[in-house]
Structure formats: structure tokens, C-alpha cells
Design an enzyme around this catalytic site. Structure first.
Site, short mmCIF file in Angstrom:
data_model
loop_
_atom_site.label_atom_id
_atom_site.label_comp_id
_atom_site.label_asym_id
_atom_site.label_seq_id
_atom_site.Cartn_x
_atom_site.Cartn_y
_atom_site.Cartn_z
N ARG A 93 28.19 44.80 33.96
CA ARG A 93 29.34 45.69 34.15
C ARG A 93 29.36 46.79 33.11
O ARG A 93 30.16 47.72 33.21
CB ARG A 93 30.63 44.92 33.92
CG ARG A 93 31.19 44.05 35.00
CD ARG A 93 31.61 44.78 36.20
NE ARG A 93 32.91 44.47 36.69
CZ ARG A 93 33.18 43.52 37.57
NH1 ARG A 93 32.27 42.71 38.02
NH2 ARG A 93 34.38 43.37 38.01
N ARG A 118 43.96 36.82 45.95
CA ARG A 118 43.51 36.75 44.56
C ARG A 118 44.57 37.40 43.68
O ARG A 118 45.12 38.44 44.03
CB ARG A 118 42.18 37.50 44.41
CG ARG A 118 41.04 36.57 44.04
CD ARG A 118 39.73 37.24 44.15
NE ARG A 118 39.52 38.30 43.17
CZ ARG A 118 38.37 38.95 43.00
NH1 ARG A 118 37.32 38.62 43.76
NH2 ARG A 118 38.25 39.91 42.11
N LYS A 136 30.34 43.49 47.12
CA LYS A 136 29.29 42.87 46.30
C LYS A 136 29.20 41.37 46.61
O LYS A 136 28.11 40.84 46.81
CB LYS A 136 29.58 43.06 44.80
CG LYS A 136 29.68 44.50 44.37
CD LYS A 136 29.95 44.63 42.88
CE LYS A 136 31.29 44.10 42.43
NZ LYS A 136 32.46 44.80 42.97
N ARG A 188 42.31 41.23 51.68
CA ARG A 188 41.37 40.13 51.40
C ARG A 188 42.15 38.83 51.17
O ARG A 188 43.21 38.83 50.55
CB ARG A 188 40.55 40.43 50.14
CG ARG A 188 39.73 39.22 49.69
CD ARG A 188 38.69 39.57 48.68
NE ARG A 188 39.26 40.11 47.45
CZ ARG A 188 38.51 40.60 46.46
NH1 ARG A 188 37.21 40.62 46.57
NH2 ARG A 188 39.09 41.07 45.37
N ARG A 213 41.61 48.05 37.85
CA ARG A 213 40.20 47.67 38.03
C ARG A 213 39.38 48.89 38.50
O ARG A 213 38.25 49.08 38.08
CB ARG A 213 40.10 46.53 39.06
CG ARG A 213 40.60 45.20 38.49
CD ARG A 213 40.96 44.21 39.58
NE ARG A 213 39.86 43.85 40.43
CZ ARG A 213 39.99 43.43 41.70
NH1 ARG A 213 41.19 43.32 42.24
NH2 ARG A 213 38.94 43.11 42.40
#
Ligand code: AP5
Length: 237
Positions: free
Chosen positions: A89, A161, A14, A128, A172
Site C-alpha cells: 500500500r 463492513r 481487488k 457491498r 479511504r
């Protein structure tokens, strides 16, 4: 002026796609996750309230998010169109967005759900890395920085992160699974939903989203669209 919503699980791309679309269309990129992380970093009252939710991978309460988004939509940039990344969301957030836009005489142009298998997501999130200063996103496997561990844009060290820890990723993903169906239905009922395969290379995903966008009545290209780096349009699924 267009308002594009990007839906999809953590790691679906996203943020990657929102940045590309916002640049291409000359629209604001409104990423609630980034806004929340900035608020946490600068220890604003909102950041203090949101931190525990982010650390656990839980959704931040709707009233906090509504405040954040309404403020941004009232800026000149927000008025001119936006790509929403990670928002809405929940169905309550989707309804709040509909109302905010209706108050301004407009509506969501297109909601894009990025579709991708869970094992790919876990791999992407584990590899990431982000720049703690400018927020640029990298991937050690698919989009590595030129100089190991340093941001190509500002030279700062890259970090993982905090919510990309395996246990938080799992939480999540669970939350996404629970919320995704109703929110996709919200947009499908309004004939605004495009489902796009998110496991293709980034250029192909961007081109597919732009092709879906071109089919909407509200599509308005910039006067001289920058198509560099974007391959020809492919149909959405
Ligand atoms: P948020 O920051 O929105 O995180 P997320 O939804 O979990 O999504 P991510 O940012 O992890 O992934 P992404 O889909 O943007 O993928 P990316 O482009 O980085 O939210 C974080 C937290 O904030 C939430 O858990 C919640 O607590 C809170 N929050 C935020 N918004 C909220 C809201 N509205 N309401 C309540 N709470 C909220 O890509 C991932 C990796 O894959 C990168 O390394 C990238 O380089 C790579 N990649 C991307 N695309 C491709 C591709 N096509 N091929 C190969 N690699 C790719």
C-alpha cells in the site's frame, strides 16, 4: 511460481479478482485487509493494535504489515506463489516485499492497477455485504445472495463492513489517492505495471489480467488450467 500484486482504490475489485486468480493459478491469496479484520475479531495483540486504524480508514503502520506478510511467505503455501490483495500500500511496503522475495530468490511477476471512477467505487462499497463467518463478498446490485441477506456458502447473515460507512469510505479514497501514484511508479519503473479497467464485468477483468500475465516471462499455467467462467483474453490497457 508467480507473485502478483493487485493495486487499486477501495472497491476496485481487488478482493474479487484476487480470489479468482488465486483459484485459477493454484496460488495463495494474501489479503492484508482480511488478515487484519480476522486479527481484530479474534482480539490478538496485533488486532488490538490495528483496530483503531481500520475503524478510521487509515493505513495500519508498515511494521505490523511487514510482520504479517513475512510470516505468510514462510508457509509452504506462500512459497509456491501468491496473489497479494491490498498489499503493498506504500512504497516502503513495496520495497519490503521486493526484499522479502529477493531473499527467496524471486521477484514480483506483475503488478495490476485496477482503474475505476470514484462514483462507481462509492456505489459498489455502499452496496457491498460480506459474510461475517466465511468472508464471502456480495453486492446487493451486481452480485446479490440467492436468499436475501444470507450467505450462499454457509447460510450466515450478511453484514456491512464497518469501514464501508460513508465518512470512512471518503477517508479511504483520500488515502488511496495520496499513495497510488508513487506505488504505481515503483512498478512502472521496473516494467511490471499493467493498468486494467476495473469497471467491466468480473469475468472480463479476470481475462484481461490473465492476458497481461501470459505476456510475462514467469507465466506458468497450472498443468490443467481451469478456464471455466473465464472469457477469452483481452489485451490490458
Ligand atoms: P482492504 O480490506 O484491503 O480494503 P480496500 O483496499 O479498501 O479494498 P476493499 O476490500 O474495500 O475493496 P476491493 O478492491 O477488494 O473490492 P471488492 O472485490 O471487495 O483494507 C481495509 C483496511 O485495512 C484499510 O483501510 C487499512 O486500514 C487496512 N490495511 C489493509 N491492507 C493494508 C496495508 N497493506 N497497509 C496498511 N493498512 C492496510 O469489491 C467491492 C464490491 O464491488 C463488492 O461488493 C463486489 O461484489 C463488487 N464488485 C467487484 N468487482 C466488480 C465488477 N467487476 N463489477 C461489478 N461489481 C464488482
Amino acid at each position: 511460481m508467480m507473485f502478483i500484486v493487485l493495486l487499486g482504490p477501495p472497491g476496485a475489485g481487488k478482493g474479487t479478482q484476487a480470489e479468482r486468480l488465486a483459484t485459477h493459478l493454484g496460488h495463495a491469496h494474501i489479503a492484508t485487509g482480511n488478515l487484519l479484520r480476522e486479527a481484530v475479531k479474534s482480539r490478538t495483540s496485533l488486532g488490538v493494535e490495528a483496530k483503531a486504524f481500520l475503524d478510521r480508514g487509515e493505513l495500519v503502520p508498515d511494521h505490523i504489515i511487514a510482520r504479517l506478510v513475512a510470516e505468510l511467505l514462510d508457509t509452504p503455501d506462500g512459497h509456491a506463489g501468491a496473489v497479494f490483495d491490498g498489499y503493498p500500500r506504500t512504497v516502503a511496503q513495496a520495497m519490503a516485499l521486493d526484499q522479502e522475495l529477493a531473499r527467496r530468490g524471486t521477484r514480483v511477476t506483475l503488478a495490476v492497477a485496477l482503474d475505476i471512477a470514484a462514483d462507481v467505487l462509492v456505489r459498489r462499497l455502499s452496496s457491498r455485504r460480506i459474510c461475517a463467518r466465511c468472508g464471502s463478498t456480495y453486492n446487493l446490485i451486481t452480485n446479490a445472495p440467492r436468499q436475501g441477506g444470507l450467505c450462499d456458502r454457509c447460510g450466515e447473515p450478511l453484514v456491512r463492513r464497518s469501514d464501508d460507512a460513508p465518512a470512512v469510505i471518503r477517508r479511504r479514497l483520500e488515502i488511496h489517492r495520496a499513495e497510488a501514484g508513487p506505488i504505481e511508479e515503483h512498478y512502472a519503473d521496473r516494467r511490471l505495471l499493467a493498468i486494467v479497467a476495473g469497471d467491466n464485468p468480473p469475468d472480463v477483468v479476470t481475462a484481461t489480467i490473465l492476458a497481461a500475465l501470459r505476456r510475462t516471462p514467469a507465466y506458468r499455467p497450472r498443468s490443467s488450467p481451469d478456464l471455466s467462467g473465464v472469457s477469452p483474453g483481452l489485451p490490458g490497457r
